[in-house]
Design a protein around this motif. Structure first.
Motif, PDB file in Angstrom:
ATOM      1  N   ILE A 124       0.862  -1.185   0.000  1.00 36.91           N
ATOM      2  CA  ILE A 124       0.000   0.000   0.000  1.00 36.91           C
ATOM      3  C   ILE A 124       0.890   1.224   0.000  1.00 36.91           C
ATOM      4  O   ILE A 124       1.719   1.398   0.905  1.00 36.91           O
ATOM      5  CB  ILE A 124      -0.941   0.020   1.220  1.00 36.91           C
ATOM      6  CG1 ILE A 124      -1.778  -1.267   1.265  1.00 36.91           C
ATOM      7  CG2 ILE A 124      -1.852   1.243   1.178  1.00 36.91           C
ATOM      8  CD1 ILE A 124      -2.659  -1.370   2.499  1.00 36.91           C
ATOM      9  N   ALA A 125       0.739   2.066  -1.012  1.00 40.49           N
ATOM     10  CA  ALA A 125       1.600   3.250  -1.164  1.00 40.49           C
ATOM     11  C   ALA A 125       3.060   2.832  -1.128  1.00 40.49           C
ATOM     12  O   ALA A 125       3.895   3.473  -0.476  1.00 40.49           O
ATOM     13  CB  ALA A 125       1.291   4.296  -0.101  1.00 40.49           C
ATOM     14  N   THR A 126       3.361   1.729  -1.810  1.00 38.96           N
ATOM     15  CA  THR A 126       4.693   1.117  -1.930  1.00 38.96           C
ATOM     16  C   THR A 126       5.186   0.490  -0.631  1.00 38.96           C
ATOM     17  O   THR A 126       6.301  -0.044  -0.592  1.00 38.96           O
ATOM     18  CB  THR A 126       5.754   2.130  -2.438  1.00 38.96           C
ATOM     19  OG1 THR A 126       6.062   3.054  -1.406  1.00 38.96           O
ATOM     20  CG2 THR A 126       5.273   2.862  -3.686  1.00 38.96           C
ATOM     21  N   ILE A 127       4.391   0.489   0.457  1.00 39.71           N
ATOM     22  CA  ILE A 127       4.786  -0.095   1.737  1.00 39.71           C
ATOM     23  C   ILE A 127       4.282  -1.533   1.806  1.00 39.71           C
ATOM     24  O   ILE A 127       3.081  -1.786   1.615  1.00 39.71           O
ATOM     25  CB  ILE A 127       4.218   0.726   2.920  1.00 39.71           C
ATOM     26  CG1 ILE A 127       4.694   2.177   2.830  1.00 39.71           C
ATOM     27  CG2 ILE A 127       4.619   0.102   4.243  1.00 39.71           C
ATOM     28  CD1 ILE A 127       6.185   2.330   2.817  1.00 39.71           C
ATOM     29  N   ASN A 128       5.187  -2.480   2.095  1.00 39.62           N
ATOM     30  CA  ASN A 128       4.830  -3.897   2.177  1.00 39.62           C
ATOM     31  C   ASN A 128       4.104  -4.157   3.493  1.00 39.62           C
ATOM     32  O   ASN A 128       4.683  -4.031   4.579  1.00 39.62           O
ATOM     33  CB  ASN A 128       6.092  -4.757   2.095  1.00 39.62           C
ATOM     34  CG  ASN A 128       5.773  -6.229   1.921  1.00 39.62           C
ATOM     35  OD1 ASN A 128       4.618  -6.648   2.065  1.00 39.62           O
ATOM     36  ND2 ASN A 128       6.783  -7.006   1.602  1.00 39.62           N
ATOM     37  N   VAL A 129       2.796  -4.511   3.391  1.00 42.24           N
ATOM     38  CA  VAL A 129       2.000  -4.777   4.588  1.00 42.24           C
ATOM     39  C   VAL A 129       1.694  -6.267   4.719  1.00 42.24           C
ATOM     40  O   VAL A 129       0.858  -6.661   5.553  1.00 42.24           O
ATOM     41  CB  VAL A 129       0.691  -3.957   4.565  1.00 42.24           C
ATOM     42  CG1 VAL A 129       0.980  -2.470   4.631  1.00 42.24           C
ATOM     43  CG2 VAL A 129      -0.138  -4.298   3.341  1.00 42.24           C
TER      44      VAL A 129
END
Length: 484
Positions: free
Chosen positions: A44-49
Motif C-alpha cells: 500500500i503506497a509502496t509499503i509492504n503490509v
C-alpha cells in the motif's frame, strides 16, 4: 484375493486424497477468508503490509505518511525559489480508512492470484492518491504571482523638453501559468528525494515595439478646455484620456473608442457628473467622456484619417465648434476611425489643468494641411418654460436652466496642397442640434402683491450645463484650440 486387495488400496488412496483435499480446502479457507493478516506481496503506497493485521498495517502506513510529508519541494524560476514541504500542501490522509478500503479489495482479489503468490514474489500494488488542499495551492500561486509577474509595457513616446520626442523602450510581461506547474506535483504517495519543479510562465510580447515608433513625428494635434473646479467631471475626463494614451493603430485597422476605453462603470473609477436628461440637469455616470471622444475626433480629422462612425450630440456643446463633436455611449454609440495611412499611427493623449490634448503621431510623410469648417444652415430659437415650485418664496423666480438655441449645421474637411491651393473638400456630416429651453421656476402666487412680473433670481449652480455620455447634453462656454 488379489482383486480384494486392489479394491482396498483404491479405497485407501481415495480416502487419503479426500483427506488431503479437505485439509487443503480448510487451509486455504483459513488463509484466504479467515485470516486477519494481509497476504504476502500486498503493498500500500509502496509499503509492504504482507503479514500485518489491519491495525499494524495502519500504524505502519501512518508512520510512512509522516515520513513522506517531510519531502521537500522547491519551485523555482530564474533567481526566485519557493520552498515548502509536501505535507504543507496536502490534505492529511486517513491510514485506517485506506487500510479498510484495501482490505475490502483484497477480499475480492482473484483466488488464482492469491494461490500462486503465497511467496510474495509478485508485488500486489495499491497506490494511494495524494489530495492537495486547494486553498494552500491558491495561496502558493498568489505568492508566485506577486514575486514573478510583471506587466507588459508597450513602447511609447514621451516629449522631453530638451531632447524632444523620445522613444521609451518596450518591456515583456511575465504571467505565471499555475496549472501546468501544479501538474508536476506527485500524484501518489511514494518515497522521493527532494522535488524540484520549474514554475511555468508565459512571456507576453508587447504589441508596440521600439521599431514601430522610430521615425515618427506629430501629424496632427487638437486641444479642448474644461473647468478643473468641476472635480468629478475632471476625474472622468482624465480617466478616459489615460485609457487612450499610447494606443497604436496598425495600417488598415479600425479603432473603436468604446472598445479601447471600455465600459464607464463605478467599478472602473468613473463618477457621477452633471448631465442633461430631457430638459433638466441631473447627476449621471461618467459625465465628460464625450469631450475626450470629441477631442480625439478632431485630431483624427486633422490627420486625414477615415471616420467610420461618429454621432453628434442632441444639444450643441461649447468645447468644440458646431459640427465637430462626437458623442459616445457604451453599447449604443461609438466613435470609430480607420487608419487609412500606409503605416501605424500612435495616439498620445493628456488631460490636466483644464486642458485635454490629443496628438496623432505617424510617419511625417503623411502630415497634411487640413482645415475643418462648418456652415450653419438654420438657427432654432429656444423657448422659456416656467414651472411653479412650491418651496420657493411667494412671488419669486429662479432660473434653473439657461436656454441655448438649436442649429442645423454642415461640417467640411478641406485638404490643401503644398502651394496652399485646395486639393479636395469633403462634407463630413449634416447635424441637427435641438434647442435647450430656458427653465424658470416660479414661486407660488402672493395674493397681497400687486400685479406685475415677479423678480427673477438666478441659481449659480445651474448655469454651467454638463455633457452626458448618451448625447443629450450641453456645456457652458469653453475655449477651443485647433492645431493641425
Amino acid at each position: 484375493m488379489i482383486q480384494v486387495k486392489w479394491k482396498s488400496i483404491i479405497i485407501y488412496v481415495l480416502v487419503l486424497l479426500l483427506g488431503i483435499s479437505a485439509a487443503l480446502v480448510l487451509y486455504f479457507y483459513q488463509v484466504f477468508y479467515k485470516s486477519h493478516h494481509f497476504l504476502p506481496g500486498v503493498r500500500i503506497a509502496t509499503i509492504n503490509v504482507g503479514g500485518y493485521d489491519q491495525n499494524g498495517a495502519a500504524d505502519l502506513l501512518a508512520a510512512e505518511f509522516d515520513y513522506l510529508s517531510d519531502t521537500g519541494i522547491s519551485f523555482n524560476y530564474r533567481d526566485y525559489q519557493y520552498d515548502t514541504r509536501l505535507g504543507d500542501l496536502v490534505d492529511s490522509p486517513d491510514p485506517r480508512k485506506i487500510i479498510v478500503d484495501v482490505w475490502e479489495q483484497e477480499r475480492h482479489r482473484n483466488l488464482f492470484s492469491k494461490v500462486f503468490n503465497l511467496d510474495g514474489a509478485e508485488a500486489i500494488e495499491y497506490p494511494v492518491k495524494i489530495t492537495y488542499d486547494a486553498q494552500k495551492l491558491k495561496n502558493m500561486g498568489s505568492d508566485w504571482k506577486e514575486h514573478l509577474e510583471s506587466e507588459c509595457l508597450n513602447a511609447r513616446l514621451e516629449i522631453d523638453p530638451v531632447k524632444g520626442l523620445v522613444v521609451i523602450p518596450a518591456k515583456k510581461g511575465i504571467q505565471v501559468d499555475i496549472q501546468p506547474t501544479l501538474a508536476a506535483l506527485p500524484g501518489e504517495w511514494q518515497p522521493a528525494e527532494n522535488i524540484n519543479i520549474k514554475i511555468a510562465v508565459q512571456e507576453i510580447e508587447p504589441r508596440i515595439k521600439e521599431s514601430d515608433l522610430h521615425g515618427m513625428g506629430e501629424i496632427s494635434s487638437f486641444s479642448t478646455w474644461y473647468n478643473p473646479s468641476q472635480t468629478d467631471r475632471s476625474h472622468n475626463v482624465a480617466l478616459a484620456t489615460r485609457a487612450l494614451n499610447t494606443t497604436m493603430v496598425a495600417a488598415g485597422e479600425v479603432f473603436s473608442f468604446n472598445k479601447t476605453v471600455g465600459p464607464r462603470l463605478p467599478e472602473g473609477g468613473y463618477r457621477d457628473a452633471m448631465v442633461i436628461v430631457g430638459d433638466k440637469f441631473e447627476q449621471g455616470l461618467a459625465g465628460g467622456i464625450c469631450q475626450v471622444s470629441s477631442t480625439l475626433y478632431n485630431a483624427c480629422l486633422l490627420a486625414g484619417l477615415k471616420i467610420t462612425e461618429r454621432h453628434n450630440h442632441n444639444l450643441a456643446v461649447a468645447y468644440v465648434p458646431l459640427g465637430q463633436d462626437a458623442t459616445v455611449s457604451y453599447g449604443t454609440q461609438d466613435f470609430c476611425f480607420q487608419n487609412n495611412l500606409g503605416d501605424p499611427i500612435y495616439i498620445w493623449s493628456q488631460a490636466g489643468n483644464g486642458k485635454v490634448t490629443m496628438r496623432i503621431y505617424g510617419k511625417l510623410k503623411y502630415k497634411q494641411s487640413i482645415q475643418v469648417s462648418h456652415i450653419v444652415d438654420q438657427v432654432i430659437d429656444f423657448k422659456e418654460i416656467r414651472e411653479t415650485k412650491e418651496d420657493l418664496p411667494p412671488g419669486t423666480t429662479k432660473i434653473e436652466q439657461n436656454g441655448s438655441p438649436g442649429y442645423v449645421v454642415r461640417s467640411f474637411r478641406t485638404f490643401f496642397g503644398n502651394d496652399g491651393n485646395i486639393v479636395r473638400q469633403e462634407q463630413l456630416a449634416r447635424d441637427n442640434y435641438r434647442p435647450l429651453n430656458r427653465l424658470v421656476y416660479v414661486g407660488p402666487a402672493e395674493s397681497s402683491q400687486p400685479g406685475g412680473e415677479p423678480p427673477e433670481t438666478e441659481d449659480p449652480t445651474h448655469t454651467s450645463p454638463e455633457e452626458n455620455e448618451g448625447g443629450n447634453a450641453a456645456e457652458d462656454g469653453s475655449d477651443v484650440e485647433l492645431r493641425g
